[in-house]
Write an enzyme that holds these catalytic residues in place. Sequence first.
Site, PDB file in Angstrom:
ATOM      1  N   CYS A  45       0.822  -1.209   0.000  1.00  0.00           N
ATOM      2  CA  CYS A  45       0.000   0.000   0.000  1.00  0.00           C
ATOM      3  C   CYS A  45       0.857   1.261   0.000  1.00  0.00           C
ATOM      4  CB  CYS A  45      -0.904  -0.018   1.233  1.00  0.00           C
ATOM      5  SG  CYS A  45      -1.773   1.519   1.544  1.00  0.00           S
ATOM      6  N   TRP A  78      -7.723  -6.710   5.692  1.00  0.00           N
ATOM      7  CA  TRP A  78      -6.327  -7.115   5.556  1.00  0.00           C
ATOM      8  C   TRP A  78      -6.035  -8.151   6.642  1.00  0.00           C
ATOM      9  CZ3 TRP A  78      -2.966  -4.901   1.903  1.00  0.00           C
ATOM     10  CH2 TRP A  78      -3.431  -3.764   1.255  1.00  0.00           C
ATOM     11  N   THR A 112      -8.843  -0.149   6.659  1.00  0.00           N
ATOM     12  CA  THR A 112      -7.693   0.319   5.894  1.00  0.00           C
ATOM     13  C   THR A 112      -6.387   0.192   6.669  1.00  0.00           C
ATOM     14  OG1 THR A 112      -7.898   2.609   6.685  1.00  0.00           O
ATOM     15  CG2 THR A 112      -9.180   2.014   4.732  1.00  0.00           C
ATOM     16  N   VAL A 113      -5.307   0.182   5.904  1.00  0.00           N
ATOM     17  CA  VAL A 113      -3.959   0.392   6.429  1.00  0.00           C
ATOM     18  C   VAL A 113      -3.415   1.633   5.720  1.00  0.00           C
ATOM     19  CG1 VAL A 113      -3.524  -2.011   7.001  1.00  0.00           C
ATOM     20  CG2 VAL A 113      -2.943  -1.196   4.715  1.00  0.00           C
ATOM     21  N   TYR A 176      -5.175   6.485  -9.233  1.00  0.00           N
ATOM     22  CA  TYR A 176      -6.393   5.734  -8.908  1.00  0.00           C
ATOM     23  C   TYR A 176      -7.581   6.242  -9.713  1.00  0.00           C
ATOM     24  CZ  TYR A 176      -4.135   3.294  -5.083  1.00  0.00           C
ATOM     25  OH  TYR A 176      -3.304   2.477  -4.356  1.00  0.00           O
TER      26      TYR A 176
END
Length: 348
Positions: A45, A78, A112-113, A176
């Site tokens: 990421c 995750w 999220t991370v 993105y």
Amino acid sequence: MAQGSYVEKSYERDTRYINDRITADGSGQWPVEPGRYRLVVSRACPWASRLVITRRLLGLEDAISMGVCGPTHDADSWTFDLDPGGLDPVLKIPRIKDAYEKREPGYPRGITVPAIVEVSSGKVVTNDFAPMELDLITQWRDFQRTGAPDLYPEALRHDMDPLMRRIYTEVNNGVYRCGFAGTQEAYDDAYQRLFTALDWLTDHLRTRRYLMGEHITVADIRLFTTLVRFDPVYHGHFKANRSKLSEMDVLWAYARDLFWTPGFGDTVNFTHIKQHYYRVHRDINPTGVVPGGPDLANWAAPHGREALGGSPFGNGSAPGPIAPGERVAAADNPFSGPDGLLVYPGRS
């Protein structure tokens, strides 16, 4: 990684984060305290990689431990599939979603991370990646290593902040917008905006070694994490294909200069990067096939940026050795030596 989705015209990133802050003056619920928190990341990421680089450059490894998720995830979370038994060795959980659920049962937003988790309670403190990064720089000064660089100098912030906003909207998030555009019109707009920004950055960096002049700052970290992924994934997978990074002479030399700076390239896991994008984004790549290329040998080509002067760490120094548990294997970064530090081809 921050969440997003297709919409009728263009890609929109979900930016509804847990935005608590960890502060040195203890003014909030979360005071700076070595050993209290664990940074959870994935090397795949780019947003998490910013925190990995910043933590290493500042020497905060002993103050804030780090858990590393695997490169892929399902719609749920995750996971810590890289660790023995599939459990994070400190938090003792199989997936980061468990820490979000500890913070808010039925957590309704993206899992999220990066995320910072309080070890004792197992709760996520924050997943707001931009303030997290700046707080490592400004709030954890008492626990930074001797010789840590000043990555966010007060005298430069007036100019840095708008520059970093442009990098975020047009480049970091711009790739993105290209990849997840839901219409031709949205893609065309995203494509134009991305390469307009890259052309501007090319001109900006033509006569200065780093974005803010003579030394690296957090602005360079933010741009690097997109550039290092450009040829492996963004050029093809996200259709950001006017030019490869390796065909953009100034940005390519700049990226190589940073790559060989301790703290940058030695945190990069090319295998994880490719596995994540090509296996997780099945709406873009339905087969999940991960391409074999590109050949990474060209990262070792001399960059020549030393001729512009400056030095990466200013009055500071390079970060030290990498802890055994945090090293990137040579199978995942061909320049990684046995101690995790990068080895230039032909040098011992």
